[in-house]
Design a protein around this motif. Structure first.
Motif, short mmCIF file in Angstrom:
data_model
loop_
_atom_site.label_atom_id
_atom_site.label_comp_id
_atom_site.label_asym_id
_atom_site.label_seq_id
_atom_site.Cartn_x
_atom_site.Cartn_y
_atom_site.Cartn_z
N LEU A 54 0.76 -1.16 -0.05
CA LEU A 54 -0.11 0.04 0.09
C LEU A 54 0.79 1.13 0.06
CD1 LEU A 54 -2.92 1.27 0.18
CD2 LEU A 54 -2.54 1.20 2.58
N PRO A 55 1.76 1.37 1.00
CA PRO A 55 2.62 2.72 0.87
C PRO A 55 3.35 2.65 -0.45
CG PRO A 55 2.96 1.50 2.78
CD PRO A 55 2.26 0.54 2.02
N VAL A 56 3.81 1.73 -1.12
CA VAL A 56 4.54 1.93 -2.38
C VAL A 56 3.53 2.17 -3.64
CG1 VAL A 56 5.61 0.63 -4.28
CG2 VAL A 56 6.43 0.25 -2.00
N LEU A 57 2.38 1.72 -3.42
CA LEU A 57 1.16 2.10 -4.59
C LEU A 57 0.83 3.42 -4.37
CD1 LEU A 57 -1.09 -0.90 -4.51
CD2 LEU A 57 0.88 -0.34 -6.28
N VAL A 58 0.73 3.95 -3.00
CA VAL A 58 0.42 5.41 -2.79
C VAL A 58 1.42 6.40 -3.40
CG1 VAL A 58 0.09 6.91 -0.90
CG2 VAL A 58 -1.15 4.96 -0.79
N MET A 59 2.82 5.83 -2.98
CA MET A 59 3.75 6.63 -3.49
C MET A 59 3.73 7.03 -5.04
SD MET A 59 5.99 8.21 -0.90
CE MET A 59 7.46 8.15 -1.67
N THR A 60 3.53 5.92 -5.61
CA THR A 60 3.51 6.03 -7.22
C THR A 60 2.29 6.81 -7.75
OG1 THR A 60 2.66 3.83 -7.02
CG2 THR A 60 5.10 4.00 -7.43
N LEU A 61 1.17 6.65 -7.02
CA LEU A 61 0.23 7.45 -7.51
C LEU A 61 0.50 8.96 -7.53
CD1 LEU A 61 -2.92 5.47 -6.18
CD2 LEU A 61 -2.15 5.53 -8.48
N GLY A 62 0.93 9.26 -5.99
CA GLY A 62 1.51 10.51 -5.93
C GLY A 62 2.38 11.11 -6.88
N ASP A 63 3.47 10.63 -7.20
CA ASP A 63 4.36 10.79 -8.30
C ASP A 63 3.70 10.80 -9.82
OD1 ASP A 63 7.19 11.15 -9.11
OD2 ASP A 63 6.85 9.52 -10.44
N LEU A 64 2.68 10.13 -9.99
CA LEU A 64 2.05 9.99 -11.50
C LEU A 64 1.10 11.25 -11.35
CD1 LEU A 64 0.83 8.64 -13.86
CD2 LEU A 64 -0.78 7.88 -12.62
N LEU A 65 0.44 11.65 -10.18
CA LEU A 65 -0.56 13.07 -10.21
C LEU A 65 0.47 14.18 -10.25
CD1 LEU A 65 -2.95 11.57 -7.38
CD2 LEU A 65 -3.50 12.43 -9.78
N ASN A 66 1.62 14.19 -9.72
CA ASN A 66 2.69 15.56 -9.84
C ASN A 66 2.95 15.50 -11.55
OD1 ASN A 66 2.29 15.91 -7.12
ND2 ASN A 66 4.23 15.16 -6.62
N GLU A 67 3.37 14.40 -12.03
CA GLU A 67 3.61 14.44 -13.25
C GLU A 67 2.59 15.20 -14.26
OE1 GLU A 67 4.25 10.79 -16.32
OE2 GLU A 67 5.85 10.69 -15.25
N ARG A 68 1.42 14.73 -13.95
CA ARG A 68 0.21 14.99 -14.79
C ARG A 68 -0.01 16.29 -14.46
NH1 ARG A 68 -4.51 10.34 -14.55
NH2 ARG A 68 -3.58 9.00 -15.55
N ALA A 69 0.11 17.08 -13.32
CA ALA A 69 0.03 18.46 -12.80
C ALA A 69 1.20 19.20 -13.92
CB ALA A 69 0.12 18.75 -11.69
N ARG A 70 2.35 18.67 -13.66
CA ARG A 70 3.37 19.38 -14.62
C ARG A 70 3.30 19.52 -16.11
NH1 ARG A 70 6.43 16.37 -10.71
NH2 ARG A 70 6.89 14.65 -12.36
N ASP A 71 2.78 18.29 -16.62
CA ASP A 71 2.38 18.62 -17.85
C ASP A 71 1.37 19.58 -18.43
OD1 ASP A 71 4.28 16.03 -18.36
OD2 ASP A 71 2.71 14.66 -18.33
N ARG A 72 0.31 19.99 -17.50
CA ARG A 72 -0.28 20.86 -17.49
C ARG A 72 0.04 22.28 -17.16
NH1 ARG A 72 -5.00 16.93 -14.90
NH2 ARG A 72 -5.48 15.85 -16.62
N GLY A 73 1.08 22.45 -16.90
CA GLY A 73 1.93 23.69 -16.63
C GLY A 73 1.69 24.15 -15.16
N ARG A 74 1.29 23.19 -14.38
CA ARG A 74 1.08 23.39 -12.77
C ARG A 74 2.22 22.84 -12.07
NH1 ARG A 74 -3.95 20.87 -11.27
NH2 ARG A 74 -4.01 22.07 -9.43
N GLY A 75 2.27 23.17 -10.83
CA GLY A 75 3.36 22.64 -9.90
C GLY A 75 2.86 21.39 -9.31
N ASN A 76 3.41 20.90 -8.48
CA ASN A 76 3.47 19.36 -7.82
C ASN A 76 2.17 19.74 -6.79
OD1 ASN A 76 5.41 18.28 -8.99
ND2 ASN A 76 6.82 18.38 -7.00
N VAL A 77 1.24 18.76 -7.07
CA VAL A 77 -0.18 18.91 -6.46
C VAL A 77 -0.15 18.11 -4.99
CG1 VAL A 77 -1.47 19.27 -8.29
CG2 VAL A 77 -1.01 16.88 -7.53
#
Length: 375
Positions: free
Chosen positions: A315-338
């Protein structure tokens, strides 16, 4: 299904890619079996050797050989595993099995310094080659730092689980105060490890990962409500345990009453409901993030749910990877880390419901931004 991924020379495996393959779990489970069997045997080995009238110095020869075995294991991992991964793992298993079988009909060998040195060398090599070769296999997929770290962390939990092996080995030794039950269990672990590895084929991740996409319709949830649902069961269990202890200390006699039994059943039911909701949330969030935007970094919902509830640190590993994915999507949209990965990692290990709420909040924002861009 035709594989439409990038050519093998341009591949970059993600954590989800690793966890979606049989070879990863074959190495994981075989590594677990080797770690458990080796740790269990090493724990009761002094007792078995003393029954053969071995001295303390003679027993030390076995552990000295086991330490030297790490050099042999490193050689197998770095020289052989790169080209013949399966052979690098199966060969020392077979050699170790042959040596262990030789001990059973000839108990005097337990006191032979030369034989003990060789057995320690083989066992040490076997226990060393798996973690080292696993890292080499993962590097072959050219993953990012977080994906590699998380995949290796999950693999490393096999060493943590092996800490419970001495309990089982001690129980087996106590059955007849002999080596046969312990060595037999050790051989069973070796046999199961080979059975798992044989169908795995090429263990290196130097090919292209298999495409997968299991989208679900995105749905917003209250992060606070998610956190409350998941944090309530452990709090109630803690309060119930403290309450029972207090009543026992004051001789109130409530611990055996019908009221205490009903409260215990209620707490148990709430705990089960919380566990089911956790599995449901993990299943939905992976499918919903895939529905918002396809990504090779996402596991299928069913695989994510099983890993979260069955794999240590899953569970901690999955949560960490989801957070990294959401940050990556935010950066692709011109925003900072969420979401802060550092705080996410801290909460994932201390209070997981808080980390899950952080992920849900970031996911809600990503759904809104994605809908606005689509409009």
């Amino acid at each position: 299904m035709e594989n439409t991924s990038a050519p093998a020379s341009d591949i970059e495996w993600t954590l989800a890619d690793f966890l979606s393959t049989y070879r990863y779990w074959a190495v994981f489970l075989s590594s677990l079996l080797i770690a458990v069997g080796g740790q269990g045997l090493s724990t009761v080995f002094p007792l078995i050797s003393q029954m053969a009238d071995s001295s303390v110095q003679t027993i030390g020869i076995f552990y000295f050989g086991s330490t030297l075995g790490w050099v042999v294991g490193a050689f197998l991992a770095f020289i052989v595993a790169g080209r013949h991964g399966r052979s690098a793992l199966i060969s020392p298993i077979l050699v170790c099995a042959v040596v262990a079988v030789a001990f059973l009909p000839v108990p005097a060998l337990w006191g032979s310094p030369g034989f003990l040195l060789f057995f320690g060398l083989v066992l040490g090599a076997l226990r060393a080659v798996f973690p080292l070769a696993s890292a080499i296999f993962l590097v072959g997929g050219r993953p990012g730092k977080i994906d590699f770290g998380c995949a290796l962390t999950l693999m490393s939990t096999t060493i943590l689980i092996s800490a419970f092996a001495p309990l089982g080995a001690s129980w087996l030794y106590g059955l007849d105060l002999g080596a046969v039950p312990v060595v037999s269990a050790f051989l069973a672990c070796l046999l199961l490890a080979v059975i798992l590895l044989v169908p795995a084929g090429n263990l290196a991740f130097d090919d292209a990962p298999r495409p997968r996409h299991k989208p679900l319709a995105p749905r917003q949830r209250s992060p606070l409500l998610v956190a409350v649902i998941l944090i309530t069961p452990p709090i109630l269990i803690l309060l119930a345990a403290v309450g029972i202890r207090l009543f026992q200390a004051t001789d109130a006699g409530v611990s055996g009453s019908s009221i205490a039994l009903l409260l215990a059943l209620l707490v148990f039911a709430i705990a089960v409901a919380g566990f089911i909701y956790l599995a449901y949330w993990v299943y939905r969030i992976h499918g919903e993030l895939a529905g918002a935007a396809p990504s090779q970094r996402l596991l299928t919902p069913l695989a994510a749910m099983l890993i979260a509830i069955l794999v240590p640190l899953g569970l901690p590993v999955l949560v960490m990877t989801l957070g990294d994915l959401l940050n990556e999507r935010a950066r692709d949209r011109g925003r900072g880390n969420v979401v802060s990965i550092a705080w996410l990692g801290i909460w994932s290990f201390i209070v997981p419901p808080v980390a899950i709420a952080m992920i849900q909040n970031a996911a809600n924002d990503s759904y809104v931004v994605g809908a606005d861009r689509a409009a």
